[in-house]
Structures are given as C-alpha cells and as structure tokens.
Design a protein around this motif. Sequence first.
Motif, PDB file in Angstrom:
ATOM      1  N   GLU A  59       0.840  -1.187   0.000  1.00  0.00           N
ATOM      2  CA  GLU A  59       0.000   0.000   0.000  1.00  0.00           C
ATOM      3  C   GLU A  59       0.882   1.247   0.000  1.00  0.00           C
ATOM      4  N   LEU A  60       0.622   2.162  -0.932  1.00  0.00           N
ATOM      5  CA  LEU A  60       1.391   3.403  -1.028  1.00  0.00           C
ATOM      6  C   LEU A  60       0.537   4.555  -0.534  1.00  0.00           C
ATOM      7  N   LEU A  61       0.958   5.162   0.561  1.00  0.00           N
ATOM      8  CA  LEU A  61       0.290   6.330   1.120  1.00  0.00           C
ATOM      9  C   LEU A  61       1.249   7.514   1.038  1.00  0.00           C
ATOM     10  N   VAL A  62       0.778   8.613   0.468  1.00  0.00           N
ATOM     11  CA  VAL A  62       1.613   9.798   0.276  1.00  0.00           C
ATOM     12  C   VAL A  62       1.026  10.957   1.069  1.00  0.00           C
ATOM     13  N   ALA A  63       1.893  11.700   1.731  1.00  0.00           N
ATOM     14  CA  ALA A  63       1.441  12.822   2.563  1.00  0.00           C
ATOM     15  C   ALA A  63       0.818  13.912   1.710  1.00  0.00           C
ATOM     16  N   GLN A  64      -0.287  14.438   2.192  1.00  0.00           N
ATOM     17  CA  GLN A  64      -0.911  15.619   1.607  1.00  0.00           C
ATOM     18  C   GLN A  64      -1.011  16.667   2.706  1.00  0.00           C
ATOM     19  N   LEU A  65      -0.117  17.630   2.648  1.00  0.00           N
ATOM     20  CA  LEU A  65      -0.037  18.639   3.697  1.00  0.00           C
ATOM     21  C   LEU A  65      -0.999  19.785   3.426  1.00  0.00           C
ATOM     22  N   PRO A  66      -1.334  20.574   4.445  1.00  0.00           N
ATOM     23  CA  PRO A  66      -2.208  21.730   4.230  1.00  0.00           C
ATOM     24  C   PRO A  66      -1.642  22.684   3.176  1.00  0.00           C
ATOM     25  N   GLY A  67      -2.557  23.258   2.386  1.00  0.00           N
ATOM     26  CA  GLY A  67      -2.149  24.236   1.392  1.00  0.00           C
ATOM     27  C   GLY A  67      -1.940  23.692   0.006  1.00  0.00           C
ATOM     28  N   ARG A  68      -2.275  22.429  -0.224  1.00  0.00           N
ATOM     29  CA  ARG A  68      -2.112  21.830  -1.555  1.00  0.00           C
ATOM     30  C   ARG A  68      -3.139  20.710  -1.758  1.00  0.00           C
ATOM     31  N   GLY A  69      -3.356  20.354  -3.028  1.00  0.00           N
ATOM     32  CA  GLY A  69      -4.274  19.275  -3.345  1.00  0.00           C
ATOM     33  C   GLY A  69      -5.664  19.532  -2.805  1.00  0.00           C
TER      34      GLY A  69
END
Length: 277
Positions: A59-69
């Motif tokens: 399983e590939l989990l990628v960080a999504q930080l505030p201010g994007r996406g």
Amino acid sequence: MDGWLMRVGAGVRHPVDGGSRPAGPVRSGPWARLIALPHAGGWPSAFRSWRPVLPVGVELLVAQLPGRGLRAGEPPLRRVEPLVDGLGRAVAELPPLPYAIVGHSFGSVLGYELTRAMERMGLPPRLLAVSARQPPCFPSEPPFAHHRTEAELLEHLVEIGGIGPELLHRGDLVRPALAAIRADLEAMETYRRPATGVAVPILSLGAVDDPVVVADRLHLWSLETTGTFTRRMFTGGHFYLYEPDNAAIIAKYLLQLCFPHVVEHREMSHPGATLSR
C-alpha cells in the motif's frame, strides 16, 4: 484537519481517514505499507512513478499537507512540529501493517521526525529512507530560500529542476503553489537537530549531481540511528527519486531491506517484473 495521507493506487488516489478504505472490490488485502513524504510544496502525485514499480500488496500512502491538493483551502503550516503531529496521528489510526517511511528533500526532515514520533508511540517503521537532504547535523544557514522574492524563488526552482524554465515568467500560473513551497522551505530551514535520533535502520539516498545537496555529507545520516545504516547514490539531479528507472531500483532495494524473506515471492504490479534477492 483530515486527509493527511492519500492512498495512491492504479491511476486513482483516495484520501485516507483513519481506518476507512475506498469503496469498491478489493482483490486482496495489503501485506505492507509505504508512507511517502514529498519535497517542499510537493503533492501526492509526486510519487506517481512509484506505484507501478511496487509489488501488488504494498500500500502506497503519500502525505498531503495543508495548502495543496484537496487541502488547498487550508493555510500551510510553517514549522515541522505541527506537521509531524498531524502525520503521526494519521499513521497511528491506520490498520496495523509493517511499514517503511521514505522522504524526499523536505520530506526527509518530516520522515525523520515522524519516525521519532512513531517510536515514542511504540509503532516504529521497519526502515526510514531519507533522500536528497543533508543530515540534521548540518542545519540550514542563511541566506534562506523562504525569504526570497517571488521572482528569486521561481528562478531557484528552475535551477534545481522543480519547474520548467518556460514558467519562469509565469508567476500567474505557479503563484498558487508558491505559498505552500515557501511554508515548507521555512519549516525545513528553521528545523534544528533533536537531542536524540532513532533506533530504526536508515537508508540514505542521493544523487551525485544534485545541485542542492553536498553528496559527501549524506553518509553522516549514520549518526542519526542506533540501527543499521546504508547509503546508495544515483544520478538525475535533485529530483532523481521520481525518475521511473531510479524509482524501480530504489523501491526494490528498500523492500528487500524491509522484507527480505517475503518480497522474493511477490510479483511486481507491472508485467514481467519481479523482486529477487
């Protein structure tokens, strides 16, 4: 704030909220997890080249930080501590799986501190892979990139390969991303080495032709762990980690370090590719 991690799959990305899973049929449950932390300003799509080279079941989990996406409406955070706090809570809420953390550039700083946080919770990863970032014993020094003007920051991003030169004079197109990039750079450049390191093994990765990082310093990540240490070098500039050929080599090596008795029996998700010792 929700949505700290995005599950990156075969052409589809799903926000991860605690133990929830995307709707639809599931062929089989994952047997391992990779948590990926992109560069400054990076979106989950930064690791799109990694999904095709990971075995089915990882399983590939990628960080999504505030201010994007999907979180573009949230103000970006300018310090490492609140970012790691949010990521740590998100990781702790996931269903248990053996996992590794890989961080690129600014993501290496987050990965290191996230590993320390997960160790304190009793939920350490099997491996921390740090890429394209000097170890914490070499703190950032002025002049800081996050203090640059918009034009200077754009020129810096072009120089290191972060954006194409055709966008150098198109601030109108890239301006929405600059706030997140500047915030991440500030978090990275104000970060200072903690009093203690980690116990998990560290894999240090870099490119000999990286215009940002002094390659000879990367071996000093060995000072940050009481576990085993390995270093691997590549070519491809500061963003070498995202090039498909490098991604395939690194993913294979990383998984062999974490799961030496398992991955040799798992087929890769793209035809004809397998992992072997």
